[in-house]
Design an enzyme around this catalytic site. Structure first.
Site, mmCIF file in Angstrom:
data_model
loop_
_atom_site.group_PDB
_atom_site.id
_atom_site.type_symbol
_atom_site.label_atom_id
_atom_site.label_comp_id
_atom_site.label_asym_id
_atom_site.label_seq_id
_atom_site.Cartn_x
_atom_site.Cartn_y
_atom_site.Cartn_z
ATOM 1 C CG ASP A 69 -7.916 1.065 10.063
ATOM 2 O OD1 ASP A 69 -8.695 1.934 10.472
ATOM 3 O OD2 ASP A 69 -8.302 -0.031 9.643
ATOM 4 C CG PHE A 80 -12.296 0.478 2.967
ATOM 5 C CD1 PHE A 80 -11.671 -0.211 3.998
ATOM 6 C CD2 PHE A 80 -11.900 0.229 1.659
ATOM 7 C CE1 PHE A 80 -10.666 -1.143 3.734
ATOM 8 C CE2 PHE A 80 -10.887 -0.701 1.386
ATOM 9 C CZ PHE A 80 -10.281 -1.385 2.424
ATOM 10 N N GLY A 108 0.781 -1.234 0.000
ATOM 11 C CA GLY A 108 0.000 0.000 0.000
ATOM 12 C C GLY A 108 0.812 1.284 0.000
ATOM 13 C CD GLU A 134 1.119 0.882 6.671
ATOM 14 O OE1 GLU A 134 1.432 0.818 5.471
ATOM 15 O OE2 GLU A 134 0.741 -0.092 7.338
ATOM 16 C CG ASP A 135 -1.439 1.904 3.153
ATOM 17 O OD1 ASP A 135 -1.204 1.597 4.334
ATOM 18 O OD2 ASP A 135 -2.036 1.149 2.367
ATOM 19 C CE LYS A 181 -9.511 4.182 7.113
ATOM 20 N NZ LYS A 181 -10.154 2.900 6.776
ATOM 21 N NE ARG A 221 -2.128 -3.300 -3.931
ATOM 22 C CZ ARG A 221 -2.225 -3.356 -2.609
ATOM 23 N NH1 ARG A 221 -2.141 -2.262 -1.897
ATOM 24 N NH2 ARG A 221 -2.404 -4.512 -1.997
HETATM 25 P P1 IMP Z 1 -4.036 -1.388 10.877
HETATM 26 O O1 IMP Z 1 -3.124 -2.496 11.274
HETATM 27 O O2 IMP Z 1 -5.456 -1.665 11.257
HETATM 28 O O3 IMP Z 1 -3.581 -0.026 11.327
HETATM 29 O O4 IMP Z 1 -4.148 -1.433 9.320
HETATM 30 C C1 IMP Z 1 -3.254 -0.907 8.485
HETATM 31 C C2 IMP Z 1 -3.466 -1.473 7.103
HETATM 32 O O5 IMP Z 1 -4.837 -1.783 6.833
HETATM 33 C C3 IMP Z 1 -3.101 -0.435 6.087
HETATM 34 O O6 IMP Z 1 -1.735 -0.465 5.811
HETATM 35 C C4 IMP Z 1 -3.930 -0.850 4.904
HETATM 36 O O7 IMP Z 1 -3.252 -1.836 4.169
HETATM 37 C C5 IMP Z 1 -5.165 -1.456 5.516
HETATM 38 N N1 IMP Z 1 -6.264 -0.489 5.514
HETATM 39 C C6 IMP Z 1 -6.819 0.113 6.556
HETATM 40 N N2 IMP Z 1 -7.801 0.956 6.179
HETATM 41 C C7 IMP Z 1 -7.839 0.886 4.831
HETATM 42 C C8 IMP Z 1 -8.623 1.554 3.829
HETATM 43 O O8 IMP Z 1 -9.496 2.407 4.096
HETATM 44 N N3 IMP Z 1 -8.344 1.216 2.546
HETATM 45 C C9 IMP Z 1 -7.404 0.326 2.186
HETATM 46 N N4 IMP Z 1 -6.652 -0.312 3.088
HETATM 47 C C10 IMP Z 1 -6.859 -0.045 4.402
#
Ligand code: IMP
Length: 180
Positions: A105, A154, A46, A101-102, A133, A167
């Site tokens: 979350d 999302f 990502g 990181e993208d 987020k 992507r």
């Molecule tokens: P976390 O571990 O929950 O913080 O998730 C991080 C990863 O979840 C990100 O690097 C994304 O790959 C994926 N992710 C979380 N939210 C989104 C979204 O809205 N769109 C696409 N990927 C997401």
């Protein structure tokens, strides 16, 4: 040639807004690391596009590395467990590291990665996340550099996927409800 972007998608951040914000982040990193070297560690897949643009917005001496972790799966929900799939290629001991990181979350991924990379004893360790987020957070973790904070939506595009699609969209768009 006209853009190939699907005109039915709702744009959350346009390519111009992204370009402007990434340039600002680059300037901030340049100020913070003036006279130093930085290793940018991108989280596949990502963050690949964000890293490519961020690296070109940075003037301080920088190199890239990439890690990959177990992904979100095919839908919206994380399994909760994070696993390293691809490790660093180069040692980071004594180096200034920025994890790129993208999206920050739930924070599970970055909490895991930060802990893992910290064990390599870098000189410094920070996080740059294009999107944050905060309302979704399960782990107490913040990024030092954040592009945009968003509510619980999302998003797709600019490297971010839904089931590996979208992507390549140049803008950050909202995931249409009927596809999710
Ligand atoms: P976390 O571990 O929950 O913080 O998730 C991080 C990863 O979840 C990100 O690097 C994304 O790959 C994926 N992710 C979380 N939210 C989104 C979204 O809205 N769109 C696409 N990927 C997401």
């Amino acid at each position: 040639m006209t853009s190939t972007v699907d005109s039915t998608l709702q744009v959350l951040f346009s390519r111009e807004q992204i370009r402007h914000r990434v340039a600002e982040l680059g300037r901030q990193i340049d100020r913070d690391y003036a006279g130093e070297k930085v290793v940018l560690v991108g989280v596949l897949k990502g963050a690949a596009i964000f890293l490519a643009d961020l690296a070109r917005s940075i003037s301080v001496d920088n190199t890239f590395d990439f890690v990959a972790v177990s992904s979100y799966g095919k839908g919206h929900q994380s399994s909760g467990a994070v696993k390293l799939i691809k490790d660093l290629d180069q040692p980071i001991e004594g180096k200034n590291v920025i994890i790129v990181e993208d999206i920050l979350d739930t924070g599970l991924t970055l909490h895991f990665l930060r802990g893992l990379l910290d064990q390599h004893q870098p000189k410094s360790l920070r996080v740059a996340a294009l999107l944050d987020k905060p309302s979704r957070r399960l782990e107490k973790i913040e990024a030092e550099y954040v592009g945009f904070s968003i509510p619980n939506q999302f998003v797709i595009g600019y490297g971010m996927d839904f089931a590996e699609r979208y992507r390549n969209l140049p803008d950050i768009c909202l995931m249409p409800a009927e596809d999710s």
